[in-house]
Design a protein around this motif. Structure first.
Motif, PDB file in Angstrom:
ATOM      1  N   VAL A 120       0.830  -1.489  -0.012  1.00 27.36           N
ATOM      2  CA  VAL A 120      -0.001  -0.062   0.080  1.00 27.36           C
ATOM      3  C   VAL A 120       0.866   1.259   0.045  1.00 27.36           C
ATOM      4  O   VAL A 120       0.513   2.168  -0.808  1.00 27.36           O
ATOM      5  N   LEU A 121       1.791   1.318   0.949  1.00 23.69           N
ATOM      6  CA  LEU A 121       2.893   2.415   0.981  1.00 23.69           C
ATOM      7  C   LEU A 121       3.478   2.585  -0.327  1.00 23.69           C
ATOM      8  O   LEU A 121       3.687   3.886  -0.687  1.00 23.69           O
ATOM      9  N   TYR A 122       3.812   1.564  -0.900  1.00 25.75           N
ATOM     10  CA  TYR A 122       4.737   1.894  -2.224  1.00 25.75           C
ATOM     11  C   TYR A 122       3.857   2.411  -3.208  1.00 25.75           C
ATOM     12  O   TYR A 122       4.224   3.410  -4.099  1.00 25.75           O
ATOM     13  N   ALA A 123       2.739   1.853  -3.386  1.00 24.09           N
ATOM     14  CA  ALA A 123       1.799   2.481  -4.334  1.00 24.09           C
ATOM     15  C   ALA A 123       1.387   3.897  -4.306  1.00 24.09           C
ATOM     16  O   ALA A 123       1.341   4.601  -5.179  1.00 24.09           O
ATOM     17  N   ALA A 124       1.213   4.344  -2.856  1.00 26.66           N
ATOM     18  CA  ALA A 124       0.834   5.614  -2.601  1.00 26.66           C
ATOM     19  C   ALA A 124       2.148   6.565  -2.902  1.00 26.66           C
ATOM     20  O   ALA A 124       2.028   7.596  -3.405  1.00 26.66           O
ATOM     21  N   GLN A 125       3.229   6.154  -2.397  1.00 27.34           N
ATOM     22  CA  GLN A 125       4.335   7.029  -2.651  1.00 27.34           C
ATOM     23  C   GLN A 125       4.750   7.122  -4.245  1.00 27.34           C
ATOM     24  O   GLN A 125       5.050   8.301  -4.797  1.00 27.34           O
ATOM     25  N   SER A 126       4.476   6.145  -4.910  1.00 25.53           N
ATOM     26  CA  SER A 126       4.714   6.068  -6.407  1.00 25.53           C
ATOM     27  C   SER A 126       3.749   7.114  -7.165  1.00 25.53           C
ATOM     28  O   SER A 126       4.089   7.807  -7.959  1.00 25.53           O
ATOM     29  N   SER A 127       2.647   7.502  -6.703  1.00 28.77           N
ATOM     30  CA  SER A 127       1.541   8.301  -7.014  1.00 28.77           C
ATOM     31  C   SER A 127       1.703   9.751  -6.476  1.00 28.77           C
ATOM     32  O   SER A 127       0.611  10.620  -6.555  1.00 28.77           O
TER      33      SER A 127
END
Length: 214
Positions: A120-127
């Motif tokens: 979840v964190l990786y997807a949020a940081q990527s966007s």
């Protein structure tokens, strides 16, 4: 001390490397803060496995008291390192004792929480978004909670004097890192983070009704 029970330094290295790499694959440390907290976590694991397979320093230091209070137990056998099972009189294989089972649940749950949070964190940081779904919908710092569950699980399984000293230090470190990250998130997301922090507790899901903006 039984020669076959300790001095197994290959197992110390092997277990340390496996668990550290396993944790790293889930947490994916990136910033210097991530690496600092992960380094402390790794040091905890090395200290743990050193006593579990290398040299039982805790049992050695406490051997006089333990032998006096529990004279029928061979305190330098490997199974005796499961101190809680021994002290509470568990008669069977300690690997099937209540504290060891609790340990496995905590460690497994901790790794699952770290892994689920990272996605979840990786997807949020990527966007460039705030992580608010998955575990982040229940607590604001699920990865740190996951690492704390893992540390707690290892303490139930194989408590040592050194890891007992390190445990509260790591807890304080994770709390401080969480506060720093919240300040940065507030600067980046402003009211969006304030609304989120007002609804979602920092570490304990059952504190949802008491979540604050602190």
């Amino acid at each position: 001390m039984q020669p076959a029970d300790y001095g197994l330094w290959t197992l110390v290295v092997l277990n340390s490397v496996v668990f550290i790499l396993f944790a790293a694959s889930f947490s994916r440390p990136r910033s210097w803060r991530d690496w600092r907290s992960f380094g402390a976590f790794s040091a905890f694991l090395v200290a743990l496995f050193t006593e579990m397979y290398g040299f039982p320093l805790t049992l050695y230091l406490l051997s006089g008291w333990l032998q006096t209070r529990y004279p029928d137990i061979d305190w330098f056998s490997h199974d005796s390192g499961h101190l809680l099972e021994m002290l509470f009189g568990w008669q069977g294989n300690p690997h099937f004792g209540p504290f060891h089972i609790l340990s496995a649940l905590l460690i497994g749950g901790g790794f699952w929480l770290v892994a689920a949070s990272w996605r979840v964190l990786y997807a949020a940081q990527s966007s460039g978004q705030l992580a608010v779904s998955g575990p982040y919908a229940r607590i604001r710092h699920p990865q740190y909670v996951g690492f704390i569950l893992i540390l707690t699980g290892f303490l139930f399984q194989w408590p040592t004097l050194l890891t007992l000293v390190m445990y509260p230090i790591l807890i304080v470190m994770y709390v401080r890192l969480a506060l720093v990250e919240e300040r940065e998130a507030r600067e980046m997301f402003g009211p969006r983070f304030d609304d989120y922090s007002a609804q979602v507790p920092r570490f304990l899901p059952f504190m949802a009704g008491r979540a604050t903006r602190t």
